[in-house]
Design an enzyme around this catalytic site. Structure first.
Site, mmCIF file in Angstrom:
data_model
loop_
_atom_site.group_PDB
_atom_site.id
_atom_site.type_symbol
_atom_site.label_atom_id
_atom_site.label_comp_id
_atom_site.label_asym_id
_atom_site.label_seq_id
_atom_site.Cartn_x
_atom_site.Cartn_y
_atom_site.Cartn_z
ATOM 1 N N GLY A 1 5.053 -2.793 -2.406
ATOM 2 C CA GLY A 1 6.329 -2.469 -3.046
ATOM 3 C C GLY A 1 6.257 -1.978 -4.471
ATOM 4 O O GLY A 1 7.195 -2.180 -5.244
ATOM 5 N N ASP B 1 6.964 13.008 8.810
ATOM 6 C CA ASP B 1 6.538 13.795 7.644
ATOM 7 C C ASP B 1 6.923 15.275 7.695
ATOM 8 O O ASP B 1 6.314 16.094 7.020
ATOM 9 C CB ASP B 1 5.017 13.695 7.442
ATOM 10 C CG ASP B 1 4.580 12.276 7.118
ATOM 11 O OD1 ASP B 1 5.395 11.515 6.556
ATOM 12 O OD2 ASP B 1 3.431 11.934 7.428
ATOM 13 N N HIS C 1 5.732 10.357 0.481
ATOM 14 C CA HIS C 1 4.439 10.511 1.150
ATOM 15 C C HIS C 1 3.385 10.816 0.077
ATOM 16 O O HIS C 1 3.637 11.645 -0.810
ATOM 17 C CB HIS C 1 4.518 11.660 2.161
ATOM 18 C CG HIS C 1 3.252 11.831 2.938
ATOM 19 N ND1 HIS C 1 2.924 11.012 3.998
ATOM 20 C CD2 HIS C 1 2.218 12.696 2.793
ATOM 21 C CE1 HIS C 1 1.749 11.382 4.486
ATOM 22 N NE2 HIS C 1 1.297 12.402 3.770
HETATM 23 C C1 GRF Z 1 2.641 4.746 -1.177
HETATM 24 O O1 GRF Z 1 1.461 5.456 -1.442
HETATM 25 C C2 GRF Z 1 3.567 5.550 -0.317
HETATM 26 O O2 GRF Z 1 3.535 6.910 -0.596
HETATM 27 C C3 GRF Z 1 2.998 5.313 1.028
HETATM 28 O O3 GRF Z 1 2.654 3.956 1.042
HETATM 29 C C4 GRF Z 1 2.362 3.539 -0.294
HETATM 30 C C5 GRF Z 1 3.261 2.395 -0.587
HETATM 31 O O4 GRF Z 1 2.941 1.763 -1.781
HETATM 32 N N1 GRF Z 1 3.898 5.766 2.050
HETATM 33 P P1 GRF Z 1 3.897 0.660 -2.377
HETATM 34 O O5 GRF Z 1 4.195 -0.352 -1.274
HETATM 35 O O6 GRF Z 1 5.148 1.341 -2.848
HETATM 36 O O7 GRF Z 1 3.131 0.047 -3.500
#
Ligand code: GRF
Length: 201
Positions: free
Chosen positions: A13, A144, A103
């Site tokens: 998160g 995506d 993404h």
């Molecule tokens: C991020 O790199 C996001 O783009 C991908 O998963 C990761 C999540 O990271 N889909 P976080 O949970 O927000 O730290």
């Protein structure tokens, strides 16, 4: 009335936290609820620390459960921030044009099924491209592939490992996602950002 957001998460998160920090005190938008397919997601703990409703799905594949929860919180916009499961079709239909995903690469390259987490950064490094970045896009039925709203670019550097590249991309994600959400709140719906963001030199 601020735009009401639901943020969906599967893991730690950090994008959720970046969004919460950017929206602190904002009259434009606020996070009403955080949903997760995992009851043990660290992101749910983060949400609770911020005093925000944090709800694991009983069944994350159940569109009716999503719609009930979304209605209960009067959600205007769904933000997928590291949410690793498919959004049920009924939810995509009901919220078409009002679901965004972040993404960790420059779509349309390096997206699609199986392209998540370190797999993305490994594929980027293997391909030999000179840059990567973050993409925020609308969510439709295909992983995506929805309309791209904004991208932030970062260089791929000599000697990069997937972890080093992931950390550089993550910083870009933390800048990009709040900007797209704030712009959506101003416009009343997600819209493309006019400028593509570059990382600071
Ligand atoms: C991020 O790199 C996001 O783009 C991908 O998963 C990761 C999540 O990271 N889909 P976080 O949970 O927000 O730290």
């Amino acid at each position: 009335m601020p735009m009401k957001l639901a943020v969906c998460v599967s893991g730690r998160g950090s994008n959720l936290t970046a969004l919460l920090e950017a929206l602190r005190g904002s009259p434009l938008a606020r996070v009403e609820v955080v949903f997760s397919n995992r009851a043990d997601a660290v992101a749910l703990t983060r949400a609770r620390e911020w005093g925000i409703a944090a709800e694991p799905f009983t069944s994350f594949r159940d569109g009716a459960e999503w719609l009930t929860r979304l209605k209960a919180h009067q959600v205007d916009l769904i933000v997928l921030a590291g949410y690793l499961k498919l959004v049920p079709a009924e939810v995509i239909q009901a919220y078409r044009g009002r679901i965004v995903n972040i993404h960790p690469a420059l779509l349309p390259a390096f997206g699609g099924p199986g392209m998540y987490g370190h797999h993305v950064h490994e594929a980027v490094l293997k391909s030999g491209v000179g840059e990567s970045g973050a993409t925020v896009h609308l969510v439709d039925e295909v992983y995506d592939r929805g309309t791209i709203l904004a991208q932030a670019r970062v260089p791929v550097r000599a000697g990069d490992t997937p972890d080093l590249l992931a950390a550089r991309v993550l910083e870009a994600e933390h800048r990009l996602l709040p900007q797209v959400v704030l712009r959506a709140a101003e416009a009343g719906r997600p819209v493309p950002l006019t400028e593509t963001l570059s990382s600071p030199a």
